[in-house]
Design a protein around this motif. Structure first.
Motif, mmCIF file in Angstrom:
data_model
loop_
_atom_site.group_PDB
_atom_site.id
_atom_site.type_symbol
_atom_site.label_atom_id
_atom_site.label_comp_id
_atom_site.label_asym_id
_atom_site.label_seq_id
_atom_site.Cartn_x
_atom_site.Cartn_y
_atom_site.Cartn_z
ATOM 1 N N ALA A 258 0.829 -1.207 0.000
ATOM 2 C CA ALA A 258 0.000 0.000 0.000
ATOM 3 C C ALA A 258 0.862 1.256 0.000
ATOM 4 O O ALA A 258 0.602 2.212 -0.739
ATOM 5 N N HIS A 259 1.909 1.262 0.826
ATOM 6 C CA HIS A 259 2.816 2.409 0.854
ATOM 7 C C HIS A 259 3.480 2.609 -0.505
ATOM 8 O O HIS A 259 3.650 3.746 -0.966
ATOM 9 N N ALA A 260 3.875 1.507 -1.119
ATOM 10 C CA ALA A 260 4.636 1.587 -2.366
ATOM 11 C C ALA A 260 3.825 2.173 -3.516
ATOM 12 O O ALA A 260 4.378 2.832 -4.397
ATOM 13 N N ILE A 261 2.511 1.934 -3.535
ATOM 14 C CA ILE A 261 1.698 2.409 -4.666
ATOM 15 C C ILE A 261 0.805 3.579 -4.273
ATOM 16 O O ILE A 261 -0.056 3.995 -5.052
ATOM 17 N N GLY A 262 0.985 4.120 -3.076
ATOM 18 C CA GLY A 262 0.214 5.282 -2.663
ATOM 19 C C GLY A 262 -1.234 4.980 -2.389
ATOM 20 O O GLY A 262 -2.116 5.777 -2.709
ATOM 21 N N SER A 263 -1.504 3.819 -1.764
ATOM 22 C CA SER A 263 -2.875 3.440 -1.451
ATOM 23 C C SER A 263 -2.966 3.071 0.030
ATOM 24 O O SER A 263 -2.086 3.425 0.819
ATOM 25 N N VAL A 264 -4.026 2.370 0.396
ATOM 26 C CA VAL A 264 -4.207 1.925 1.778
ATOM 27 C C VAL A 264 -4.357 0.411 1.801
ATOM 28 O O VAL A 264 -4.713 -0.218 0.794
ATOM 29 N N ARG A 265 -4.114 -0.173 2.968
ATOM 30 C CA ARG A 265 -4.044 -1.627 3.105
ATOM 31 C C ARG A 265 -5.331 -2.316 2.667
ATOM 32 O O ARG A 265 -5.303 -3.340 1.988
ATOM 33 N N GLU A 266 -6.482 -1.768 3.063
ATOM 34 C CA GLU A 266 -7.753 -2.419 2.762
ATOM 35 C C GLU A 266 -8.012 -2.493 1.260
ATOM 36 O O GLU A 266 -8.498 -3.520 0.749
ATOM 37 N N VAL A 267 -7.668 -1.420 0.560
ATOM 38 C CA VAL A 267 -7.867 -1.401 -0.895
ATOM 39 C C VAL A 267 -6.921 -2.384 -1.575
ATOM 40 O O VAL A 267 -7.309 -3.112 -2.494
ATOM 41 N N VAL A 268 -5.679 -2.438 -1.110
ATOM 42 C CA VAL A 268 -4.705 -3.373 -1.671
ATOM 43 C C VAL A 268 -5.132 -4.813 -1.424
ATOM 44 O O VAL A 268 -4.970 -5.679 -2.288
ATOM 45 N N ALA A 269 -5.686 -5.081 -0.247
ATOM 46 C CA ALA A 269 -6.135 -6.438 0.072
ATOM 47 C C ALA A 269 -7.200 -6.901 -0.921
ATOM 48 O O ALA A 269 -7.181 -8.051 -1.385
ATOM 49 N N ARG A 270 -8.120 -6.004 -1.261
ATOM 50 C CA ARG A 270 -9.165 -6.370 -2.229
ATOM 51 C C ARG A 270 -8.569 -6.596 -3.615
ATOM 52 O O ARG A 270 -8.954 -7.537 -4.324
ATOM 53 N N ALA A 271 -7.612 -5.756 -4.002
ATOM 54 C CA ALA A 271 -6.981 -5.915 -5.318
ATOM 55 C C ALA A 271 -6.186 -7.216 -5.394
ATOM 56 O O ALA A 271 -6.192 -7.907 -6.426
ATOM 57 N N LEU A 272 -5.497 -7.566 -4.312
ATOM 58 C CA LEU A 272 -4.755 -8.828 -4.276
ATOM 59 C C LEU A 272 -5.684 -10.023 -4.418
ATOM 60 O O LEU A 272 -5.367 -11.001 -5.099
ATOM 61 N N LYS A 273 -6.830 -9.950 -3.765
ATOM 62 C CA LYS A 273 -7.798 -11.052 -3.865
ATOM 63 C C LYS A 273 -8.276 -11.221 -5.295
ATOM 64 O O LYS A 273 -8.393 -12.354 -5.799
ATOM 65 N N LYS A 274 -8.525 -10.087 -5.975
ATOM 66 C CA LYS A 274 -8.961 -10.180 -7.372
ATOM 67 C C LYS A 274 -7.881 -10.820 -8.238
ATOM 68 O O LYS A 274 -8.173 -11.672 -9.083
ATOM 69 N N LEU A 275 -6.625 -10.411 -8.023
ATOM 70 C CA LEU A 275 -5.528 -10.991 -8.797
ATOM 71 C C LEU A 275 -5.360 -12.470 -8.496
ATOM 72 O O LEU A 275 -5.055 -13.274 -9.377
ATOM 73 N N SER A 276 -5.563 -12.828 -7.232
ATOM 74 C CA SER A 276 -5.471 -14.239 -6.845
ATOM 75 C C SER A 276 -6.596 -15.047 -7.474
ATOM 76 O O SER A 276 -6.385 -16.178 -7.939
ATOM 77 N N ASP A 277 -7.797 -14.485 -7.508
ATOM 78 C CA ASP A 277 -8.952 -15.193 -8.082
ATOM 79 C C ASP A 277 -8.772 -15.456 -9.570
ATOM 80 O O ASP A 277 -9.284 -16.444 -10.099
#
Length: 246
Positions: free
Chosen positions: A183-202
């Motif tokens: 989240a820090h690296a891309i200028g976002s927040v943890r919760e948003v990154v968690a959702r994006a990771l789940k989509k990529l994993s799916d």
């Protein structure tokens, strides 16, 4: 460690051979490398904070991230550097820059003496020209990252960051990090990154295992990372039937 006849490490010479300066005269190479020191940085180390605290470093191994941090702690990645890249050249020429450097993976570098580098540039036009071309290319890379940060979705920025961070292993491409760091690296927040990771994993592009992210399908992840409008337009034009005069 094996040493060159001039006292230069073999790792430094190998990295130099992969750099944009590899075609320079041996005298320039030996002068710069003989006046350098080999330093290692564990993954996650803040190498320098920018401003007047900069490191002109020839990378032997590992990956370094250049980033800008806002007053409230948010970070934006400006570019990545890996083996053969030389960091902080703009800072060397202007006595400081706003970007900080962070070791993404374990890194070994030759820290070059900026005074020696500037002296050689003042005396060698070809060296100056090559540095200018390198800085121009670096500017284009930085613009591409800014394009991602300004116009790309979280999934696009995250996908590109994962590809940049990935380290080849015998089991595949591995990214060792957590959601907060991402989240820090891309200028976002943890919760948003968690959702994006789940989509990529799916989709099967990645597989998560605690602080480890395995890239299962690099091509698919690259398609999620792409924000190059020109590439998309070229792809669209190739996919359309050619116009005929009949």
């Amino acid at each position: 460690m094996n040493r060159h006849a001039t006292g230069i490490s073999a790792a430094s010479l190998e990295a130099w051979s992969k750099s944009f300066l590899s075609g320079q005269e041996p005298e320039i190479r030996d002068t710069l490398l003989a006046d350098s020191r080999v330093v290692t940085y564990p993954a996650g180390t803040l190498i320098c904070r920018g401003d007047e605290d900069y490191r002109v470093a020839l990378i032997h191994r590992g990956r370094i991230r250049s980033k800008i941090t806002s007053w409230d702690g948010r970070e934006v990645t400006t570019r990545y550097a890996t083996v053969g890249h030389i960091t902080a050249l703009p800072a060397m020429l202007t006595n400081g820059a706003p970007a900080s450097l962070e070791a993404v993976t374990f890194c070994e570098v030759s820290v070059l003496n900026p005074n020696t580098f500037r002296r050689l540039m003042r005396a060698n036009a070809d060296l100056c020209y090559q540095v200018a071309v390198y800085l121009a290319n670096s500017t284009y890379e930085t613009v591409a990252y800014l394009e991602d940060n300004l116009f790309g979705s979280v999934q696009q920025r995250l996908s590109r960051h994962l590809l940049e961070m990935a380290t080849p292993t015998v089991k595949g491409l591995l990214v060792q990090t957590d959601q907060t760091d991402l989240a820090h690296a891309i200028g976002s927040v943890r919760e948003v990154v968690a959702r994006a990771l789940k989509k990529l994993s799916d989709t099967g592009a990645i597989r998560r295992d605690r602080r480890q992210i395995w890239i299962e399908d690099p091509g698919l992840l690259q398609s999620f990372a792409s924000t190059n409008l020109r590439s998309h337009r070229q792809h669209d034009s190739r996919s359309r039937p050619e116009a005929r005069d009949d």
